[in-house]
Scaffold this motif. Structure first.
Motif, PDB file in Angstrom:
ATOM      1  N   TYR A 115      50.705 -35.986 -25.462  1.00  0.00           N
ATOM      2  CA  TYR A 115      51.782 -35.835 -24.471  1.00  0.00           C
ATOM      3  C   TYR A 115      51.423 -36.558 -23.170  1.00  0.00           C
ATOM      4  CZ  TYR A 115      53.534 -31.919 -27.345  1.00  0.00           C
ATOM      5  OH  TYR A 115      54.015 -31.128 -28.367  1.00  0.00           O
ATOM      6  N   CYS A 116      52.237 -37.512 -22.721  1.00  0.00           N
ATOM      7  CA  CYS A 116      53.478 -37.965 -23.298  1.00  0.00           C
ATOM      8  C   CYS A 116      53.441 -39.487 -23.373  1.00  0.00           C
ATOM      9  CB  CYS A 116      54.621 -37.554 -22.388  1.00  0.00           C
ATOM     10  SG  CYS A 116      55.734 -36.320 -23.002  1.00  0.00           S
ATOM     11  N   TRP A 117      52.826 -40.048 -24.396  1.00  0.00           N
ATOM     12  CA  TRP A 117      52.652 -41.506 -24.465  1.00  0.00           C
ATOM     13  C   TRP A 117      53.984 -42.247 -24.406  1.00  0.00           C
ATOM     14  CZ3 TRP A 117      55.151 -44.121 -28.211  1.00  0.00           C
ATOM     15  CH2 TRP A 117      55.479 -43.452 -29.406  1.00  0.00           C
ATOM     16  N   TRP A 118      55.052 -41.660 -24.923  1.00  0.00           N
ATOM     17  CA  TRP A 118      56.336 -42.366 -25.010  1.00  0.00           C
ATOM     18  C   TRP A 118      57.067 -42.433 -23.670  1.00  0.00           C
ATOM     19  CZ3 TRP A 118      54.902 -37.890 -27.407  1.00  0.00           C
ATOM     20  CH2 TRP A 118      55.494 -36.706 -26.961  1.00  0.00           C
ATOM     21  N   GLU A 119      56.548 -41.752 -22.675  1.00  0.00           N
ATOM     22  CA  GLU A 119      57.192 -41.785 -21.357  1.00  0.00           C
ATOM     23  C   GLU A 119      56.608 -42.869 -20.450  1.00  0.00           C
ATOM     24  OE1 GLU A 119      59.813 -40.304 -20.591  1.00  0.00           O
ATOM     25  OE2 GLU A 119      59.966 -38.732 -22.130  1.00  0.00           O
ATOM     26  N   ARG A 120      55.437 -43.388 -20.807  1.00  0.00           N
ATOM     27  CA  ARG A 120      54.801 -44.412 -19.966  1.00  0.00           C
ATOM     28  C   ARG A 120      54.192 -45.486 -20.856  1.00  0.00           C
ATOM     29  NH1 ARG A 120      51.555 -40.628 -15.530  1.00  0.00           N
ATOM     30  NH2 ARG A 120      53.415 -39.911 -14.413  1.00  0.00           N
ATOM     31  N   ARG A 121      54.770 -46.651 -20.823  1.00  0.00           N
ATOM     32  CA  ARG A 121      54.239 -47.746 -21.635  1.00  0.00           C
ATOM     33  C   ARG A 121      52.783 -48.023 -21.258  1.00  0.00           C
ATOM     34  NH1 ARG A 121      57.425 -53.164 -23.505  1.00  0.00           N
ATOM     35  NH2 ARG A 121      55.799 -53.960 -24.883  1.00  0.00           N
ATOM     36  N   GLY A 122      51.956 -48.127 -22.280  1.00  0.00           N
ATOM     37  CA  GLY A 122      50.531 -48.337 -22.066  1.00  0.00           C
ATOM     38  C   GLY A 122      49.715 -47.063 -22.113  1.00  0.00           C
ATOM     39  N   SER A 123      50.385 -45.915 -22.169  1.00  0.00           N
ATOM     40  CA  SER A 123      49.690 -44.632 -22.207  1.00  0.00           C
ATOM     41  C   SER A 123      49.485 -44.180 -23.647  1.00  0.00           C
ATOM     42  CB  SER A 123      50.503 -43.569 -21.465  1.00  0.00           C
ATOM     43  OG  SER A 123      49.974 -42.274 -21.702  1.00  0.00           O
ATOM     44  N   TYR A 124      48.313 -43.607 -23.916  1.00  0.00           N
ATOM     45  CA  TYR A 124      48.056 -42.959 -25.194  1.00  0.00           C
ATOM     46  C   TYR A 124      48.296 -41.450 -25.109  1.00  0.00           C
ATOM     47  CZ  TYR A 124      46.030 -47.188 -27.213  1.00  0.00           C
ATOM     48  OH  TYR A 124      45.854 -48.464 -27.708  1.00  0.00           O
ATOM     49  N   ALA A 132      46.976 -23.406 -25.976  1.00  0.00           N
ATOM     50  CA  ALA A 132      47.109 -24.102 -27.259  1.00  0.00           C
ATOM     51  C   ALA A 132      47.263 -25.592 -27.025  1.00  0.00           C
ATOM     52  CB  ALA A 132      48.322 -23.579 -28.032  1.00  0.00           C
ATOM     53  N   THR A 133      46.553 -26.391 -27.822  1.00  0.00           N
ATOM     54  CA  THR A 133      46.776 -27.826 -27.822  1.00  0.00           C
ATOM     55  C   THR A 133      46.728 -28.330 -29.258  1.00  0.00           C
ATOM     56  OG1 THR A 133      46.260 -29.913 -26.701  1.00  0.00           O
ATOM     57  CG2 THR A 133      44.378 -28.610 -27.483  1.00  0.00           C
ATOM     58  N   LYS A 134      46.948 -29.644 -29.415  1.00  0.00           N
ATOM     59  CA  LYS A 134      47.103 -30.201 -30.758  1.00  0.00           C
ATOM     60  C   LYS A 134      46.421 -31.558 -30.844  1.00  0.00           C
ATOM     61  CE  LYS A 134      51.881 -28.556 -30.416  1.00  0.00           C
ATOM     62  NZ  LYS A 134      52.025 -28.750 -28.963  1.00  0.00           N
ATOM     63  N   GLY A 135      46.070 -31.939 -32.063  1.00  0.00           N
ATOM     64  CA  GLY A 135      45.541 -33.263 -32.325  1.00  0.00           C
ATOM     65  C   GLY A 135      46.191 -33.856 -33.561  1.00  0.00           C
ATOM     66  N   SER A 136      46.041 -35.169 -33.748  1.00  0.00           N
ATOM     67  CA  SER A 136      46.466 -35.938 -34.931  1.00  0.00           C
ATOM     68  C   SER A 136      47.666 -36.838 -34.674  1.00  0.00           C
ATOM     69  CB  SER A 136      46.753 -35.074 -36.173  1.00  0.00           C
ATOM     70  OG  SER A 136      48.018 -34.434 -36.112  1.00  0.00           O
ATOM     71  N   ALA A 137      48.353 -36.730 -33.522  1.00  0.00           N
ATOM     72  CA  ALA A 137      49.582 -37.501 -33.319  1.00  0.00           C
ATOM     73  C   ALA A 137      49.482 -38.519 -32.181  1.00  0.00           C
ATOM     74  CB  ALA A 137      50.767 -36.571 -33.079  1.00  0.00           C
ATOM     75  N   VAL A 138      48.264 -38.906 -31.828  1.00  0.00           N
ATOM     76  CA  VAL A 138      48.113 -40.047 -30.923  1.00  0.00           C
ATOM     77  C   VAL A 138      48.409 -41.314 -31.726  1.00  0.00           C
ATOM     78  CG1 VAL A 138      46.430 -41.391 -29.594  1.00  0.00           C
ATOM     79  CG2 VAL A 138      46.467 -38.901 -29.411  1.00  0.00           C
ATOM     80  N   VAL A 139      49.017 -42.300 -31.080  1.00  0.00           N
ATOM     81  CA  VAL A 139      49.384 -43.545 -31.761  1.00  0.00           C
ATOM     82  C   VAL A 139      48.213 -44.524 -31.729  1.00  0.00           C
ATOM     83  CG1 VAL A 139      50.923 -45.543 -31.639  1.00  0.00           C
ATOM     84  CG2 VAL A 139      51.828 -43.253 -31.249  1.00  0.00           C
ATOM     85  N   ARG A 140      47.953 -45.168 -32.864  1.00  0.00           N
ATOM     86  CA  ARG A 140      46.862 -46.151 -32.933  1.00  0.00           C
ATOM     87  C   ARG A 140      47.233 -47.466 -32.238  1.00  0.00           C
ATOM     88  NH1 ARG A 140      43.121 -44.777 -37.009  1.00  0.00           N
ATOM     89  NH2 ARG A 140      43.914 -43.300 -38.572  1.00  0.00           N
ATOM     90  N   ASP A 141      48.437 -47.954 -32.484  1.00  0.00           N
ATOM     91  CA  ASP A 141      48.814 -49.308 -32.081  1.00  0.00           C
ATOM     92  C   ASP A 141      50.023 -49.270 -31.152  1.00  0.00           C
ATOM     93  OD1 ASP A 141      49.451 -51.968 -31.837  1.00  0.00           O
ATOM     94  OD2 ASP A 141      49.392 -52.406 -33.985  1.00  0.00           O
TER      95      ASP A 141
END
Length: 335
Positions: A53-62, A86-95
């Motif tokens: 959270y929240c890579w899709w809101e800022r270009r260049g952010s993971y 609570a937090t989560k893992g596995s949905a960071v984008v590789r590329d």
């Protein structure tokens, strides 16, 4: 704010969970901090975030902005022991370049390039989350998006190691098919691994339209499964579907409405509006109240307000008392 037991763990979590996904990006820090303060002051304790959270809101952010903000808030307030984190893992984008190639985030590409739930990935992910959060453990750690390319044995062994090391107290799963959830539970039982105590899925008053295949929206089979396994608590994300219950114009063409569109949804929207008027709250708040009245399975709605005003608009749901007749009317509405 009332609490409910998380599975059969003995842990008491707020019946209404606070989603922190857009805190630090869409929601400015000062407003997010005010929400966090007011939520805890009102007796809330269940905070939900994720490493992506929240890579899709800022270009260049993971991602990581939400966890970092919560970390700063915890450091300032000293409230770590007051919250169930609570937090989560596995949905960071590789590329990221591939995902943003068209100028806007392409979710089809994103889903194909998630880092997944391999052992090394999860071990590194939890360490990164703990560093950003400024704590030595989280209370609940989810596999964010079920990874069907990694052997479950590998994922479960890694999660067991994370729990054994004291970095997470419990585990959960999100965006997962019921048959996969059963397989996960079987493997945990066979090998003595910590089993999931929470299932985070999209769930609301509307029912997904007939024929729709969707891994993230609770269906009748999953509800039946949860009713038969009370050691799992359903954490319901997007409970008010981006606020579409309050605004007929907003529903037209809205992406949140698309999985539900049809005669069944029309009938249930009408019922929700009718009962909301009777009890004197908005349809959005009525839907939250309906979820809070559910006991089989136990549901913890997860709100994700963008603004302080949206947060405050959700609170009346905590005071709504629905009669048996109103609950029956809501439950039986539909085409």
């Amino acid at each position: 704010m009332k609490t409910v037991e998380l599975g059969r763990t003995g842990e008491q979590i707020s019946r209404l969970a606070l989603g922190c996904m857009i805190m630090g990006t869409v929601t400015p820090e000062d407003e997010a901090v005010t929400m966090l303060d007011r939520y805890v002051e009102a007796g809330g304790n269940f905070l939900d975030t994720a490493d992506c959270y929240c890579w899709w809101e800022r270009r260049g952010s993971y991602g990581g902005e939400s966890e970092e903000l919560i970390g700063r808030w915890l450091a300032r307030t000293g409230r770590r022991d007051d919250v169930f984190l609570a937090t989560k893992g596995s949905a960071v984008v590789r590329d990221l370049d591939a995902v943003w190639a068209g100028g806007r985030p392409n979710w089809d590409v994103a889903y194909r390039t998630f880092v997944g739930a391999g052992a090394k990935t999860l071990r590194e992910a939890i360490d990164g989350s703990l560093r950003r959060l400024g704590t030595d453990h989280v209370d609940l750690y989810y596999v964010h998006v079920d990874d069907r390319t990694t052997p479950l044995a590998e994922t479960l062994e890694a999660l067991a190691g994370i729990v054994q090391a004291g970095k997470a107290r419990y585990i959960g799963w999100s965006n997962v098919r019921t048959w996969r959830l059963e397989r996960i539970r079987q493997l945990c039982a066979q090998h003595g691994r910590p089993a999931p105590v929470a299932l985070q899925q999209q769930h609301s008053y509307l029912r997904r339209r007939a024929g729709l295949r969707h891994v993230s929206i609770v269906d009748d089979e999953q509800l039946d499964y949860l009713q038969a396994h009370d050691d799992l608590t359903l954490v319901a994300y997007s409970p008010i579907l981006k606020g579409i219950y309050d605004d007929p114009d907003k529903r037209k063409g809205h992406g949140a409405m698309e999985p539900y569109q049809g005669p069944d949804a029309d009938a249930r929207l009408a019922a929700a509006a009718e009962v909301a008027a009777e009890v004197g709250v908005s349809p959005n708040a009525l839907v939250l109240a309906w979820l809070l009245h559910q006991n089989s399975p136990t549901i913890a709605p997860l709100i994700g307000p963008r603004t302080l005003q949206q947060y405050e608009a959700a609170l009346p749901a905590l005071e709504v008392k629905l009669t048996d007749e109103q609950l029956t009317r809501l439950d039986t509405a539909g085409a």
